[in-house]
Design a protein around this motif. Structure first.
Motif, PDB file in Angstrom:
ATOM      1  N   ASN A  63     107.022 -25.598 -33.393  1.00  0.00           N
ATOM      2  CA  ASN A  63     107.662 -26.423 -34.418  1.00  0.00           C
ATOM      3  C   ASN A  63     109.147 -26.625 -34.149  1.00  0.00           C
ATOM      4  N   PRO A  66     109.623 -29.924 -31.175  1.00  0.00           N
ATOM      5  CA  PRO A  66     108.535 -30.850 -31.483  1.00  0.00           C
ATOM      6  C   PRO A  66     108.188 -31.753 -30.289  1.00  0.00           C
ATOM      7  N   PHE A  84     104.641 -31.814 -24.870  1.00  0.00           N
ATOM      8  CA  PHE A  84     104.666 -30.715 -25.844  1.00  0.00           C
ATOM      9  C   PHE A  84     105.308 -29.463 -25.238  1.00  0.00           C
ATOM     10  N   TRP A  88     102.679 -25.076 -27.913  1.00  0.00           N
ATOM     11  CA  TRP A  88     101.616 -25.955 -28.470  1.00  0.00           C
ATOM     12  C   TRP A  88     100.330 -25.766 -27.652  1.00  0.00           C
ATOM     13  N   GLY A 129     100.125 -27.064 -37.785  1.00  0.00           N
ATOM     14  CA  GLY A 129     100.171 -28.410 -37.208  1.00  0.00           C
ATOM     15  C   GLY A 129      99.077 -28.670 -36.186  1.00  0.00           C
ATOM     16  N   ASP A 258     108.920 -39.254 -37.657  1.00  0.00           N
ATOM     17  CA  ASP A 258     109.840 -38.154 -37.945  1.00  0.00           C
ATOM     18  C   ASP A 258     109.445 -37.634 -39.323  1.00  0.00           C
ATOM     19  N   ASN A 262     104.802 -30.417 -40.489  1.00  0.00           N
ATOM     20  CA  ASN A 262     103.788 -30.759 -39.508  1.00  0.00           C
ATOM     21  C   ASN A 262     104.456 -31.199 -38.214  1.00  0.00           C
ATOM     22  N   ARG A 263     105.583 -30.544 -37.895  1.00  0.00           N
ATOM     23  CA  ARG A 263     106.439 -31.041 -36.818  1.00  0.00           C
ATOM     24  C   ARG A 263     105.889 -30.750 -35.430  1.00  0.00           C
ATOM     25  N   SER A 264     105.045 -29.765 -35.313  1.00  0.00           N
ATOM     26  CA  SER A 264     104.485 -29.462 -33.994  1.00  0.00           C
ATOM     27  C   SER A 264     103.511 -30.565 -33.558  1.00  0.00           C
ATOM     28  N   ASN A 265     102.919 -31.226 -34.547  1.00  0.00           N
ATOM     29  CA  ASN A 265     101.867 -32.219 -34.302  1.00  0.00           C
ATOM     30  C   ASN A 265     102.499 -33.599 -34.134  1.00  0.00           C
ATOM     31  N   ALA A 266     102.020 -34.358 -33.154  1.00  0.00           N
ATOM     32  CA  ALA A 266     102.534 -35.717 -32.965  1.00  0.00           C
ATOM     33  C   ALA A 266     101.743 -36.676 -33.847  1.00  0.00           C
TER      34      ALA A 266
END
Ligand SMILES: Cc1cc2nc3c(=O)[nH]c(=O)nc-3n(C[C@H](O)[C@H](O)[C@H](O)COP(=O)(O)OP(=O)(O)OC[C@H]3O[C@@H](n4cnc5c(N)ncnc54)[C@H](O)[C@@H]3O)c2cc1C
Length: 548
Positions: A63, A66, A84, A88, A129, A258, A262-266
């Motif tokens: 996270n 990101p 990533f 991740w 995420g 942005d 849930n910042r780890s997930n694109a």
């Protein structure tokens, strides 16, 4: 004696080294109830790894760094990759390796979905995420079954316990991941407004897409179920990122969102222009086809929210068991005991309901289970996801100022907490879906009545709450306005019934005294004093993690 100004005293130790499955009494009970003790044993490694400091660190790093969109390669070729942090990939590798993606659909195990649900609930506590692509891969299979030929191509790769990132044809991959593209700029809940077009190519079942998607998470995945307007109306399509000859399908990422959490997930905005797609199901039946995927992801929103609650309770009870204020451990301060006990019963109720829903997926051939799932999924999603942000915020406050600091991990949980309520049908949409099911499929009300009826006559507060739901249903004219009240009450009754039947009496009593009683005060920490400090403390002890 001189004070050591650098000494750190009265700080709670890091919560690590605990077993995330075995240390969760509510989860273990539910797995044994709906599965077996053997099923529980298969989660041993997952639960142990989930509690390690290493897992915790990977969750934080994924996270803090990101994903980045890589639109072009160094030579100027459009590639639309997502880069990533290694953490991740560590998280994904474990989640796929534990079979939390599509594995249960091909498993020779009558409790495959209960096992997977418990694993998902435990593992997403490490980091929420990455649960998104895992969940979409799990959910794609029921929709893919609309076309046996496409299902034959994709199911083995989606169910394989191998994380194999990179854009390549499915035939060249040891494992694949799926996503979905429904939401467009002009409408997400109302997908009938989709403007993306699908034009037949002349090859049977093949089309080209032109248009956009406003939200498509995990665009690095291998295959997507996408809605678009075909000549006969809104239709579901399968869109691979890579074509069989190894070339890339047109799948342009306009940008990554942005996001609050849930910042780890694109999560991406996409553009299609000549994108090759295969029709899944009949033209004009797109919603009917993709709803199977939506239903399965709704289960994961309940499990994911239950995971956020459980991790929050674990952190809060752990902190209170180690931190002293005013000469006593926080856990021994009566008002804090009330708050923790109240958070613990909310978490236990969410876990019990989530696992009950998963058990229904294991037995869909049984008409009662199928009808119960139809009604219980939207009302559980509405209620459990809606309860989560307030729950996580309260748990965060149990850690005082430390809970507001990033390194506690609580801000990450808090930022994630509203999300499950938004996607796969926001709160109102799910509450209205409950009404739709009640109107169109009379058997679903019977299923709900049978399920809560199994606990009738034990706790008068639960009985009154069930009667209250039936009274609400007796006034069809105002149902749309009261859809949230109805969905929430029906969910609380289901939770109350499960706890009355299976949980320790103090847990069921505290739940019914609050969530099923009209005198409920709405914030945590308002359990009635009549329950007594000893009872509340017993609830807190049940929820507190232990480290060997
Ligand atoms: C992080 C993130 C990732 C996402 N990933 C994906 C993805 O991978 N694929 C995908 O397709 N989508 C994805 N979404 C989109 C998400 O599913 C939609 O945002 C959601 O379905 C709501 O649609 P909308 O944003 O268009 O809001 P709207 O449809 O405009 O809804 C706005 C509000 O109005 C309410 N509302 C709508 N209709 C009614 C009604 N009839 N009566 C009363 N209230 C109503 C809704 O409950 C909501 O509160 C993602 C969203 C987020 C935040």
């Amino acid at each position: 004696m001189e004070t050591n100004i650098r000494a750190a005293t009265n700080q709670s130790p890091l919560l690590a080294g605990h077993h995330v499955v075995d240390g969760d009494a509510a989860l273990c009970d539910a797995v044994v109830r709906h599965g077996s003790a053997e099923v529980l044993k298969t989660l041993d490694e997952l639960g142990r790894v989930a509690g390690t400091e290493e897992a915790r660190e990977h969750g934080m790093l994924a996270n803090r760094f990101p994903p980045e969109h890589v639109p072009y390669d160094r030579y100027g070729n459009r590639v639309d990759e997502v880069r990533f942090h290694p953490s991740w990939h560590w998280l994904m590798d474990h989640a796929v390796g534990y079979g939390l993606q599509a594995a249960p659909w091909v498993a020779d195990d009558p409790h495959a979905h209960v096992r997977r649900a418990a694993g998902f609930l435990a593992w997403s506590q490490v980091e929420p995420g990455h649960a998104c692509p895992i969940s979409m891969t799990y959910a794609a299979i029921p929709a893919l079954r609309a076309d046996p030929a496409l299902a034959d191509v994709w199911t083995p790769a989606l169910a394989a316990p191998h994380y194999d990132p990179g854009t390549r044809p499915v035939a060249d991959k040891r494992g694949a991941l799926a996503g979905m593209g429904m939401t467009e700029k002009q409408g997400g809940s109302d997908v009938r407004t989709n403007v993306t077009t699908a034009t037949p190519t002349g090859d049977p079942g093949s089309y080209t897409l032109r248009g956009h998607k406003w939200f498509t998470s995990a665009p690095q995945n291998d295959v997507f179920l996408v809605l678009a307007q075909a000549p006969d109306g809104l239709t579901c399509f399968l869109v691979p990122r890579s074509l069989p000859d190894g070339s890339r399908n047109v799948f342009d990422i306009a940008r990554l969102k942005d996001k609050l959490g849930n910042r780890s997930n694109a999560s991406s905005e996409l553009e299609f222009d000549g994108t090759l797609a295969h029709r899944l199901g009949e033209e004009g039946r797109g919603v009917r086809t993709i709803i199977e995927m939506v239903a399965a992801t709704r289960l994961d929103t309940v499990l994911g929210s239950a995971a956020l609650m459980r991790r929050s309770v674990a952190e809060a009870t752990w902190h209170a068991a180690h931190r002293t204020a005013f000469g006593r451990l926080l856990v021994d301060q009566p008002l804090m005991t009330n708050v923790l006990a109240d958070l613990a019963i909310e978490s236990e109720a969410a876990t019990a309901l989530g696992l009950r829903l998963a058990a229904a997926v294991d037995r869909l051939d049984d008409p009662h289970e199928a009808a119960l799932r139809r009604i219980a999924l939207p009302l559980s999603k509405f209620w459990v996801c809606k309860r989560t942000p307030a729950h996580v915020a309260e748990a965060l406050e149990c850690l005082g100022g430390n809970g507001y600091a990033e390194e506690s991990g609580m801000p990450l949980l808090f930022r994630e907490s509203p999300l499950n309520s938004i996607w796969e049908g926001s709160g109102n949409v799910n509450a209205l879906d409950v009404l739709r099911a009640l109107t169109r499929e009379p058997e679903v009300l019977d299923a709900w009545i049978t399920e809560v009826g199994a606990a009738r006559g034990v706790d008068p507060r639960l009985d009154r709450a069930i009667d209250g739901v039936l009274a609400l249903l007796g006034d069809p004219g105002s149902l749309e306005l009261s859809a949230r009240r109805l969905a929430g009450s029906m969910a609380a009754c289901l939770q109350g019934a499960l706890l009355v039947r299976y949980a320790p009496p103090e847990v069921a009593d505290a739940f019914c005294a609050t969530r099923c009683d009209t005198a409920y005060h709405g914030t945590f920490g308002t359990l009635p004093a009549a329950l007594g400090a000893t009872t509340m403390r017993a609830i807190v002890d049940r929820a507190t993690p232990t480290v060997e």
